[in-house]
Design a protein around this motif. Structure first.
Motif, short mmCIF file in Angstrom:
data_model
loop_
_atom_site.label_atom_id
_atom_site.label_comp_id
_atom_site.label_asym_id
_atom_site.label_seq_id
_atom_site.Cartn_x
_atom_site.Cartn_y
_atom_site.Cartn_z
N ASN A 8 4.19 -6.94 -1.59
CA ASN A 8 5.33 -6.47 -2.37
C ASN A 8 6.60 -7.04 -1.78
OD1 ASN A 8 7.60 -4.66 -3.24
ND2 ASN A 8 5.94 -3.65 -4.34
N THR A 9 7.35 -7.80 -2.56
CA THR A 9 8.63 -8.34 -2.10
C THR A 9 9.82 -7.65 -2.76
OG1 THR A 9 8.76 -10.09 -3.80
CG2 THR A 9 7.54 -10.60 -1.77
N ASP A 10 9.56 -6.75 -3.71
CA ASP A 10 10.65 -6.04 -4.38
C ASP A 10 11.49 -5.25 -3.38
OD1 ASP A 10 10.20 -6.91 -6.98
OD2 ASP A 10 8.85 -5.26 -7.46
N GLN A 67 0.83 -1.20 0.00
CA GLN A 67 0.00 0.00 0.00
C GLN A 67 0.87 1.25 0.00
OE1 GLN A 67 -3.36 0.93 -0.80
NE2 GLN A 67 -3.95 -0.51 0.82
N GLU A 68 1.91 1.25 0.81
CA GLU A 68 2.79 2.40 0.91
C GLU A 68 3.59 2.61 -0.38
OE1 GLU A 68 4.60 5.66 3.06
OE2 GLU A 68 2.74 4.52 3.25
N ILE A 69 4.07 1.51 -0.96
CA ILE A 69 4.85 1.61 -2.19
C ILE A 69 3.96 1.92 -3.39
CG2 ILE A 69 6.31 0.25 -3.78
CD1 ILE A 69 7.30 -1.26 -1.24
N GLY A 70 2.72 1.47 -3.32
CA GLY A 70 1.79 1.71 -4.42
C GLY A 70 1.92 0.69 -5.53
N ALA A 71 2.41 -0.50 -5.18
CA ALA A 71 2.58 -1.55 -6.19
C ALA A 71 2.52 -2.92 -5.53
CB ALA A 71 3.92 -1.38 -6.91
N VAL A 72 1.99 -3.89 -6.26
CA VAL A 72 1.91 -5.28 -5.82
C VAL A 72 2.68 -6.13 -6.81
CG1 VAL A 72 0.33 -7.27 -5.76
CG2 VAL A 72 -0.23 -5.19 -4.49
N ASN A 73 3.62 -6.93 -6.32
CA ASN A 73 4.32 -7.86 -7.22
C ASN A 73 4.07 -9.31 -6.83
OD1 ASN A 73 6.05 -8.12 -4.93
ND2 ASN A 73 7.72 -8.72 -6.27
N VAL A 101 17.06 -12.35 -6.40
CA VAL A 101 17.29 -13.46 -5.47
C VAL A 101 16.47 -13.27 -4.20
CG1 VAL A 101 18.99 -14.48 -3.90
CG2 VAL A 101 19.58 -14.11 -6.30
N TYR A 102 16.57 -12.11 -3.59
CA TYR A 102 15.93 -11.92 -2.29
C TYR A 102 14.43 -11.68 -2.38
CZ TYR A 102 20.43 -12.00 0.04
OH TYR A 102 21.64 -12.41 0.53
N GLN A 103 13.98 -11.06 -3.48
CA GLN A 103 12.53 -10.93 -3.62
C GLN A 103 11.91 -12.29 -3.89
OE1 GLN A 103 10.08 -11.06 -6.16
NE2 GLN A 103 11.46 -11.86 -7.74
N ALA A 104 12.62 -13.14 -4.63
CA ALA A 104 12.10 -14.48 -4.90
C ALA A 104 12.12 -15.33 -3.64
CB ALA A 104 12.94 -15.15 -5.99
N GLN A 105 13.12 -15.15 -2.79
CA GLN A 105 13.16 -15.87 -1.52
C GLN A 105 11.92 -15.55 -0.68
OE1 GLN A 105 15.95 -14.47 1.53
NE2 GLN A 105 16.63 -16.59 1.82
N GLU A 106 11.58 -14.28 -0.60
CA GLU A 106 10.39 -13.89 0.16
C GLU A 106 9.12 -14.34 -0.54
OE1 GLU A 106 7.94 -12.10 3.13
OE2 GLU A 106 9.94 -13.02 3.06
#
Length: 460
Positions: free
Chosen positions: A301-303, A282-288, A435-440
């Motif tokens: 969002n994990t980015d 919500q804060e970032i304004g994007a969902v990945n 790597v780290y966004q995929a881990q999360e």
């Protein structure tokens, strides 16, 4: 097959489990009872005399001793805290998350002899513990059922209906038909069709996909297919490249997809299709990342975590973010989370101003960059991407004390990073974000945490 019931205390796992085992002709196992039998004392006594860690160790042993077939298992509320436990529980199993709202759970567990886990009141503790564990419950679950207002018999009936629907495989046929009209290569489509509509009927743990336009270049299917195989997750991960997000989400909802990785240009627009959005997204304004639990889609969002983790050991200081798009917003959020003062620089100052005002940070044009006052540099622009080339900064703009993180990951070694290495900077490649966004994302999709090094090895 094994059925595993997870969820907070008061959700009805034990009573439902007994009835479900009777209905299916399965054996019933309660991991709390197994722990008490193995330790020779009840759980309050284990907590009081040996502590939480001793209980968790005994719980781990009980989970590893469970049979792999013909069983219904009720687990303790905290079993999902261990990714290894989740991996053991999900192997060859269908997992059901039983839940209820905070008030119902508090009323059902009032007067319990279990020791408190926090210094809060009973109702506050129930709410706090459930909130903290909710992403793990959702990730580990194949089905989600709200038991508030339902009898135990009703819950059992719903679980049986979910199993029959999954076993039939019929829900996947519409999905396969939709995939056929996308830009997916014929060979990949046939492989996906065979996985979903083959003789065995169903993947136990459902469908996952990356959605975007374009996304055929994405390495997510390669990565998650390998991670699923390593971790015993019987899921199919595919890709949906299609210009109409509404059509994608309609088929996703109709066919029960468990998880989505969301890429350009849908990261903002997909929010309207989510029933719940996490505070960071919500804060970032994007969902990945979208995770399905029952009939609800939860957007996260994990980015930003992919940006934060490689920078987590850097002392607080001043960071500059080049760019003003979604990646820049995630970068600012991540940098502020680790205590950095941030300045956003962009050629169109109005866009930088928008981010600066939203996050309460400084902003300006690239001319405002001062190397001596900058400790961390994040390139959140497409400058340097394969086919474009170039760099937001030259070697002369860089200093040896700086850390440079280029979010561009194709190619892995950009001109900016070459300039930074020549200047003696610490360099972080854009592949680390992936790597780290995929881990999360793996944790949110499945409840299982994998090592970052495993992801690096798969990606080569």
């Amino acid at each position: 097959m094994r059925l595993v019931l997870i969820g907070p205390r008061g959700s009805g796992k034990t009573t439902t489990g007994v009835l479900l085992a009777e209905a299916l002709g399965y054996r019933f196992f309660d991991t709390d009872v197994m722990v008490e039998k193995a330790e020779g004392m009840d759980i309050p006594a284990i907590f009081a005399e040996r502590g939480v860690s001793a209980f968790r160790s005994a719980e781990n042993a009980a989970i590893r001793a469970l049979p792999v077939d013909g069983a219904v298992v009720a687990t303790g509320g905290g079993a999902v805290l261990s990714g290894k436990n989740v991996q053991f529980l999900r192997a060859g199993s269908l997992t059901v998350f039983l839940d209820a709202d905070d008030a119902v759970l508090a009323a059902r567990t009032e007067g319990s002899t279990r020791p408190p886990l926090t210094g809060f009141s009973h109702a506050e503790e129930v709410a706090a513990v459930r909130k903290a564990r909710l992403p793990l419950y959702r990730g580990a679950a194949d089905f989600c059922i709200d038991t508030g207002g339902l009898s135990h018999a009703d819950v059992v009936s719903r679980i049986q209906a979910c199993i029959e629907e999954r076993r039939s495989g019929m829900v996947y046929r519409e999905f396969v038909t939709f995939l056929q009209q996308t830009r997916m290569e014929r060979g990949e489509w046939k492989m996906t069709k065979d996985c979903l509509c083959g003789m065995e009927g169903m993947p136990l743990h459902g469908i996952f996909a990356v959605i975007g336009n374009p996304c055929l270049h994405s390495r997510s299917p390669e990565l998650f297919t390998a991670l699923f195989a390593t971790c015993g997750v019987d899921g199919v991960y595919t890709r949906i490249e299609w210009p109409d997000l509404g059509a994608i989400m309609a088929v996703v909802r109709a066919t029960g997809c468990k998880g989505l990785s969301v890429t350009i240009p849908f990261k903002s627009d997909v929010m309207q299709y989510c029933d719940e959005i996490t505070a960071d997204a919500q804060e970032i304004g994007a969902v990945n990342t979208v995770v399905r639990c029952g009939d609800r889609f939860v957007g996260g969002n994990t980015d930003w975590m992919g940006i934060r983790e490689p920078l987590a050991d850097i002392p607080s200081g001043h960071a500059v973010v080049f760019g003003a798009g979604g990646a820049a917003r995630a970068a600012v959020y991540a940098l502020q989370d680790i205590g950095m003062d941030v300045t956003v620089l962009n050629r169109t100052v109005e866009r930088a101003q928008s981010i600066g005002r939203h996050f309460g940070c400084e902003y300006g044009t690239p001319d405002a960059y001062v190397p001596e006052k900058t400790d961390v540099i994040v390139n959140a622009t497409p400058v340097g991407m394969e086919g474009r080339g170039g760099s937001v900064l030259s070697k002369g703009d860089l200093r040896a004390h700086q850390t440079v993180f280029d979010l561009v990951y194709t190619p892995p070694e950009t001109e900016l990073l070459r300039n930074a290495r020549a200047a003696g900077c610490r360099c972080i490649q854009g592949t680390e974000l992936f790597v780290y966004q995929a881990q999360e994302q793996m944790r949110l999709f499945t409840g299982i945490t994998v090592d970052a090094e495993m992801i690096r090895e798969i990606l080569g």
